[in-house]
Write an enzyme that holds these catalytic residues in place. Structure first.
Site, PDB file in Angstrom:
ATOM      1  N   ASP A 165     -13.234  -7.583  -4.274  1.00  0.00           N
ATOM      2  CA  ASP A 165     -13.153  -8.729  -3.369  1.00  0.00           C
ATOM      3  C   ASP A 165     -14.531  -9.373  -3.248  1.00  0.00           C
ATOM      4  O   ASP A 165     -15.568  -8.719  -3.414  1.00  0.00           O
ATOM      5  CB  ASP A 165     -12.612  -8.314  -1.999  1.00  0.00           C
ATOM      6  CG  ASP A 165     -13.474  -7.281  -1.282  1.00  0.00           C
ATOM      7  OD1 ASP A 165     -13.994  -6.368  -1.971  1.00  0.00           O
ATOM      8  OD2 ASP A 165     -13.622  -7.380  -0.055  1.00  0.00           O
ATOM      9  N   GLU A 175     -13.780  -4.344   0.582  1.00  0.00           N
ATOM     10  CA  GLU A 175     -15.102  -3.875   1.011  1.00  0.00           C
ATOM     11  C   GLU A 175     -15.781  -4.890   1.914  1.00  0.00           C
ATOM     12  O   GLU A 175     -16.473  -4.511   2.876  1.00  0.00           O
ATOM     13  CB  GLU A 175     -15.974  -3.584  -0.218  1.00  0.00           C
ATOM     14  CG  GLU A 175     -17.300  -2.900   0.100  1.00  0.00           C
ATOM     15  CD  GLU A 175     -18.431  -3.849   0.462  1.00  0.00           C
ATOM     16  OE1 GLU A 175     -19.466  -3.368   0.966  1.00  0.00           O
ATOM     17  OE2 GLU A 175     -18.284  -5.077   0.259  1.00  0.00           O
TER      18      GLU A 175
END
Length: 390
Positions: free
Chosen positions: A78, A145
């Site tokens: 991400d 994350e």
């Protein structure tokens, strides 16, 4: 494969990953996860789409070999949103190469780390399966994350774990054995609304927030005196203030957000108690109503600075790119906490690229540094999997 061919393969792979938009929020990782699984499948390596913790946002786990020791290579896929597109000189998802760098959101944070982990896993697979390397390798492409979601933790719980871990964030190939923690606190100061033509009829939450802000400034000054040899100072920074609903309404509520960066020797529970005591005192002294909640937490983490794993990566980084070998810590927060704190795995944060590029407009990675990172990771991983690390 020649060094030139390796560099071209790496550039192609980083570019492919960058071109797949994986912004979080909202969490668009699926297409990238599917690409990675297909990439491994083409090379005869079994990789799994892991539909946990969220079925609509699968992540990737892969394991090669069954022997010991096992080295886990971890990266998140991400990225933070690109923001104002007019501020970009290069398209954020164009993966343009210019002057030796590849541009795009996630190029440094951290799809280059993911790419070198993929290439290292694929290259060492034959040596592992033939028995030339007695160890095993595990690969993570984790989700979430950037927003402290349990992607990496879930992969570890699902059995994609090992004796050693490397979180491939951009550290300019310095080896970090500790990192700061991060906690976000949202403080609500209450008032009583009224029309602004009759301001004394209500109680202005902004005015009530003044002593809270003063107390937070004093608190920040106090915690800045707390230091750690590897990660530096602690901080308590007010980053947001929100109040009011309309120009002519005395606000009934003000919200203050604090970014608290804490040291490995500090605990979240201790910091919660500090906020509780601080705000209770301010409320009592000023006869105001104040409440708080911790909205997000990245725990701090640390291993022995002389850990055998750290020594291996320091040595190979120095050999490849003359990287300093002194003990070092990361001032940001990474998923290494899930390895160290949740799974009791000896793990470091290490990877190519300049962390100052993360989350910026025109984010980019130096391709020669990326190639150095691949070379160092490949050689360090081979040494770890040989079983010689003690």
């Amino acid at each position: 494969m020649s060094l030139t061919d390796r560099a071209e393969e790496l550039t192609t792979l980083v570019g492919d990953l960058v071109r797949i938009e994986t912004e979080n929020p909202p969490g668009n990782e699926r297409a990238c996860s599917e690409y990675i699984v297909e990439w491994f499948d083409e090379r005869g390596i079994d990789a799994e789409l892991v539909a946990e913790p969220y079925a609509d946002r699968p992540q990737v786990g892969a394991r090669v070999g069954t022997g010991d020791p096992t080295l886990v290579l971890n990266g998140h896929i991400d990225v933070v949103p690109a923001g104002d597109l007019d501020e970009w000189t290069h398209e954020p998802y164009g993966a343009e190469v210019a002057d030796g760098s590849l541009y795009g959101r996630g190029s440094v944070d951290m799809k280059t780390g993911v790419a070198i982990a993929m290439l290292t896993t694929a290259e060492l697979a034959d040596e592992i399966e033939s028995g030339d390397l007695p160890g095993s390798i595990v690969f993570h492409a984790a989700i979430g994350e950037e927003t402290a979601e349990p992607g990496t933790r879930t992969l570890l719980e699902r059995g994609y774990d090992g004796e050693y871990g490397v979180v491939l964030e951009p550290t300019s190939m310095r080896t970090a054995t500790s990192e700061k923690g991060l906690a976000w606190y949202e403080i609500t100061v209450s008032g009583d609304p009224s029309h602004a033509s009759r301001p004394d009829q209500g109680e202005n939450a902004i005015q009530h927030a003044r002593p809270v802000l003063d107390a937070l400034a004093d608190y920040d000054a106090d915690v800045r005196a707390r230091t750690d040899d590897l990660v530096g100072q602690a901080y308590a920074t007010v980053t947001m203030f929100d109040a009011g609903t309309k120009e002519n309404v005395v606000p009934e509520r003000a919200t203050i957000t604090v970014d608290r960066r804490f040291l490995p020797q500090e605990s979240v529970e201790e910091i919660d108690a500090e906020f509780d005591d601080l705000l209770a005192d301010v409320a009592a002294d000023n006869d105001i109503e104040v409440s708080w909640e911790r909205t997000r937490t990245y725990e701090s983490a640390a291993i022995d600075e002389d850990s055998p794993l750290a020594e291996v990566f320091r040595r190979h980084s120095a050999d490849v790119a003359d990287v300093p070998t002194d003990p070092w810590g990361v001032k940001a927060s990474t998923d290494v906490r899930n390895f160290v704190n949740d799974a009791d795995i000896e793990a470091i944060t290490w990877g190519p690229g300049d962390l100052s590029q993360a989350h910026t407009y025109d984010e980019h990675v130096d391709l020669s540094a990326a190639a150095d990172g691949l070379e160092a990771l490949r050689s360090a991983a081979r040494e770890v999997l040989s079983g010689d690390v003690e």
